[in-house]
Design a protein around this motif. Structure first.
Motif, PDB file in Angstrom:
ATOM      1  N   TYR A 179       0.814  -1.214   0.000  1.00  0.00           N
ATOM      2  CA  TYR A 179       0.000   0.000   0.000  1.00  0.00           C
ATOM      3  C   TYR A 179       0.849   1.267   0.000  1.00  0.00           C
ATOM      4  O   TYR A 179       0.607   2.191  -0.760  1.00  0.00           O
ATOM      5  CB  TYR A 179      -0.932   0.012   1.221  1.00  0.00           C
ATOM      6  N   SER A 180       1.893   1.293   0.835  1.00  0.00           N
ATOM      7  CA  SER A 180       2.626   2.546   1.068  1.00  0.00           C
ATOM      8  C   SER A 180       3.822   2.691   0.124  1.00  0.00           C
ATOM      9  O   SER A 180       4.966   2.662   0.551  1.00  0.00           O
ATOM     10  CB  SER A 180       3.106   2.632   2.518  1.00  0.00           C
ATOM     11  N   ALA A 181       3.541   2.813  -1.186  1.00  0.00           N
ATOM     12  CA  ALA A 181       4.615   3.008  -2.163  1.00  0.00           C
ATOM     13  C   ALA A 181       5.332   4.334  -1.893  1.00  0.00           C
ATOM     14  O   ALA A 181       4.700   5.342  -1.594  1.00  0.00           O
ATOM     15  CB  ALA A 181       4.043   3.000  -3.573  1.00  0.00           C
ATOM     16  N   THR A 182       6.650   4.330  -2.023  1.00  0.00           N
ATOM     17  CA  THR A 182       7.455   5.507  -1.671  1.00  0.00           C
ATOM     18  C   THR A 182       7.123   6.706  -2.547  1.00  0.00           C
ATOM     19  O   THR A 182       6.900   7.814  -2.062  1.00  0.00           O
ATOM     20  CB  THR A 182       8.956   5.167  -1.806  1.00  0.00           C
ATOM     21  N   ARG A 183       7.092   6.502  -3.872  1.00  0.00           N
ATOM     22  CA  ARG A 183       6.934   7.632  -4.785  1.00  0.00           C
ATOM     23  C   ARG A 183       5.487   8.097  -4.914  1.00  0.00           C
ATOM     24  O   ARG A 183       5.220   9.249  -5.225  1.00  0.00           O
ATOM     25  CB  ARG A 183       7.490   7.277  -6.170  1.00  0.00           C
ATOM     26  N   PHE A 184       4.535   7.189  -4.686  1.00  0.00           N
ATOM     27  CA  PHE A 184       3.124   7.522  -4.895  1.00  0.00           C
ATOM     28  C   PHE A 184       2.297   6.719  -3.885  1.00  0.00           C
ATOM     29  O   PHE A 184       1.684   5.715  -4.236  1.00  0.00           O
ATOM     30  CB  PHE A 184       2.734   7.191  -6.336  1.00  0.00           C
ATOM     31  N   PRO A 185       2.274   7.156  -2.620  1.00  0.00           N
ATOM     32  CA  PRO A 185       1.597   6.393  -1.559  1.00  0.00           C
ATOM     33  C   PRO A 185       0.125   6.130  -1.894  1.00  0.00           C
ATOM     34  O   PRO A 185      -0.582   7.014  -2.382  1.00  0.00           O
ATOM     35  CB  PRO A 185       1.727   7.299  -0.334  1.00  0.00           C
ATOM     36  N   GLY A 186      -0.294   4.881  -1.637  1.00  0.00           N
ATOM     37  CA  GLY A 186      -1.685   4.519  -1.859  1.00  0.00           C
ATOM     38  C   GLY A 186      -2.084   4.386  -3.312  1.00  0.00           C
ATOM     39  O   GLY A 186      -3.273   4.294  -3.632  1.00  0.00           O
ATOM     40  N   LYS A 187      -1.085   4.320  -4.223  1.00  0.00           N
ATOM     41  CA  LYS A 187      -1.415   4.348  -5.659  1.00  0.00           C
ATOM     42  C   LYS A 187      -2.287   3.170  -6.083  1.00  0.00           C
ATOM     43  O   LYS A 187      -3.109   3.307  -6.996  1.00  0.00           O
ATOM     44  CB  LYS A 187      -0.137   4.376  -6.497  1.00  0.00           C
ATOM     45  N   LEU A 188      -2.122   2.020  -5.437  1.00  0.00           N
ATOM     46  CA  LEU A 188      -2.873   0.844  -5.877  1.00  0.00           C
ATOM     47  C   LEU A 188      -4.373   0.967  -5.591  1.00  0.00           C
ATOM     48  O   LEU A 188      -5.172   0.250  -6.185  1.00  0.00           O
ATOM     49  CB  LEU A 188      -2.325  -0.425  -5.214  1.00  0.00           C
TER      50      LEU A 188
END
Length: 237
Positions: free
Chosen positions: A6-15
């Motif tokens: 869930y917590s992507a570095t570059r785009f948090p919550g992108k999924l």
């Protein structure tokens, strides 16, 4: 297997961002199921939000029991006790995954009677110099048999002699593994090249694994930034 952090570095919550009426991860899951290539499609996540979303649509989802640095580690934990031979890793932020590219990956293992291939992955020929220079675009160079030599966020090969014509290939983060290869990956510590580039498949090369690259013409859109999401929405329409 679709690793879904869930917590992507570059785009948090992108999924969980909306892609024309459904979250990105749902679009990716449904596209993968709709290829009809697999005995099972499983989302592996660290997030209650993603777990609940895939459960809600009747999908197969597993919760990671440990913290993981990368998608391969997450998959390795999930498949350790499953009776399988080949695992395909589809990235959760690639909702345009399509049938022909995945068929090519599977075919690699059908033809590999001597089991020389530990894993296979996709690459796309690119010509736009801005994309070649972009560190978000992982490049790959291969030998004459299309086995990977190295992956980098830098332009490789470097055009020291600009009169020499070379091809540049973008690595698409779709992998096919022998089960043992991904279990080995899980147990081996990260070394300096992988740590420096932040490209997980370098670990396989550092430990002597062989990666067969398969060229595909399907570019698609990997959603790494909000701008990518806007492009994906236009492409979806």
């Amino acid at each position: 297997m679709i690793p879904a952090r869930y917590s992507a570095t570059r785009f948090p919550g992108k999924l969980m961002k909306d892609l024309n009426g459904k979250p990105v991860i749902t679009r990716t899951y449904e596209a993968t199921v709709n290829t009809n290539l697999f005995d099972d499609v499983i989302v592996v996540t660290d997030s209650d939000i993603i777990y609940d979303e895939i459960s809600k649509i009747g999908g197969h989802v597993m919760m990671s029991q440990k913290e993981h640095e990368c998608g391969s580690d997450r998959i390795a934990e999930a498949v350790e006790d499953l009776d399988i031979d080949i695992v395909i890793n589809v990235q959760g932020d690639e909702p345009f995954t399509e049938v022909e590219s995945l068929k090519k990956l599977i075919q690699v293992f059908k033809e590999d009677k001597e089991q020389h291939v530990d894993l296979a992955s996709l690459m796309v020929h690119i010509t736009d110099w801005d994309e070649i220079k972009n560190p978000n675009t992982v490049k790959v160079i291969v030998d004459q048999n299309n086995f990977a030599l190295y992956f980098s966020r830098s332009p490789i090969p470097y055009p020291r002699d600009e009169t020499i014509s070379v091809n540049y290939y973008k690595h698409k983060g779709v992998y096919a593994f022998r089960k043992q290869a991904i279990l080995d990956f899980y147990k081996l510590p990260m070394l300096s090249l992988e740590a420096s580039e932040k490209i997980e498949c370098i670990r396989y090369l550092e430990y002597g694994k062989r990666i067969k690259m398969v060229e595909t013409n399907v570019q698609g859109v990997e959603i790494d930034t909000p701008e990518d999401l806007e492009r994906a929405k236009k492409l979806w329409k």
